[in-house]
Design a protein around this motif. Structure first.
Motif, PDB file in Angstrom:
ATOM      1  N   GLU A 242      -5.375   3.670  -7.356  1.00 43.16           N
ATOM      2  CA  GLU A 242      -5.123   2.282  -7.806  1.00 43.16           C
ATOM      3  C   GLU A 242      -3.474   2.231  -8.304  1.00 43.16           C
ATOM      4  N   ASN A 243      -3.045   3.094  -8.718  1.00 43.17           N
ATOM      5  CA  ASN A 243      -1.577   3.084  -9.398  1.00 43.17           C
ATOM      6  C   ASN A 243      -0.796   3.325  -8.002  1.00 43.17           C
ATOM      7  N   ARG A 245      -1.501   1.888  -5.274  1.00 41.28           N
ATOM      8  CA  ARG A 245      -1.437   0.567  -4.811  1.00 41.28           C
ATOM      9  C   ARG A 245      -0.758  -0.626  -5.594  1.00 41.28           C
ATOM     10  N   ARG A 246      -0.878  -0.387  -6.622  1.00 44.11           N
ATOM     11  CA  ARG A 246      -0.009  -1.205  -7.484  1.00 44.11           C
ATOM     12  C   ARG A 246       1.558  -1.194  -7.248  1.00 44.11           C
ATOM     13  N   ALA A 249       2.514  -2.507  -3.843  1.00 39.92           N
ATOM     14  CA  ALA A 249       2.098  -3.725  -3.655  1.00 39.92           C
ATOM     15  C   ALA A 249       3.419  -4.717  -3.267  1.00 39.92           C
TER      16      ALA A 249
END
Length: 250
Positions: A242-243, A245-246, A249
């Protein structure tokens, strides 16, 4: 136009692919790859030789096989050619995509970009290939050249140049980045990659692909040692995924 007489060495096909491009897709995996990625889950595709189920196919034969599944593609699906590295068999790929476009099929190219060069005759053929390619799935393994060399055995300079060239062409691109703990998940490198991607004007999606160990057995079957397995590197945690992907982005 004179009919193309050559053949391509196809590793395998997948009839109902759902992750390599939009919609439901017929996936062609070509044999042969110049890179030696430490996280590769298909090392059996590296050598340009008939091994396993790999066989020589004509574009006509392959397209006829793909068309059997066209009723399942819907409005978004189509054909994706992956690898290995499909650009190693550029003449075959060019004819295959040309024939697919005469049938109105959406075409996607999944490539690491490593063979890309502005030298001839490759560059002219590649430019023509882009006329028949609707989407490029471009793998960027690492933004740092030295780290890229350690990870894959090759520089990333021509790959990043390809990304910029595709942007100037306004060719739709999905960027793919394999997330490997201790190799590609450094926040600083991820931010640098994000900065680079922010200079491009054609990126439609950025995909973070978590490293997995499902292909380790193939290394063992080939008598090879998987570097990540030998070092005990495990798949990334959900938090690290998730890190990334953030950070990436757009």
């Amino acid at each position: 136009m004179k009919e193309y007489q050559g053949k391509g060495l196809v590793h395998s096909t997948e009839s109902f692919g759902s992750v390599d491009g939009p919609g439901v897709r017929f996936i062609v995996f070509m044999q042969g790859c110049p890179m030696r990625c430490q996280f590769c889950h298909n090392p059996d595709t590296w050598k340009m030789e008939e091994r396993g189920n790999a066989s020589w196919r004509t574009p006509q034969e392959l397209l006829q096989t793909a068309l059997r599944y066209r009723p399942y593609w819907g409005k978004d699906g189509g054909i994706t050619v992956s690898g290995g590295e499909p650009l190693l068999q550029l003449d075959f790929l060019l004819e295959f995509f040309r024939m697919a476009k005469t049938q109105g099929i959406h075409t996607a190219l999944d490539t690491s970009g490593q063979p890309f060069t502005e030298k001839e005759p490759f560059f002219s053929k590649f430019r023509e290939l882009m006329q028949y390619t609707d989407l490029v799935l471009l793998d960027i393994k690492h933004i740092d050249d030295e780290a890229h060399r350690k990870l894959t055995g090759h520089s990333n300079e021509n790959i990043l140049w390809l990304a910029s060239w595709l942007s100037s062409l306004e060719k739709p691109v999905w960027i793919r980045h394999v997330l490997v703990p201790g190799r590609t998940d450094d926040d600083g490198a991820l931010r640098r990659l994000h900065q680079f991607l922010s200079t491009l004007h054609n990126v439609k999606r950025v995909e973070v692909l978590p490293y997995h160990t499902m292909g380790v057995y193939k290394w063992e079957e080939l008598g090879l040692v998987c570097p990540l397995e030998s070092e005990g590197i495990c798949p990334p945690t959900k938090d690290r995924i998730e890190n990334a992907r953030r950070i990436l982005a757009l």
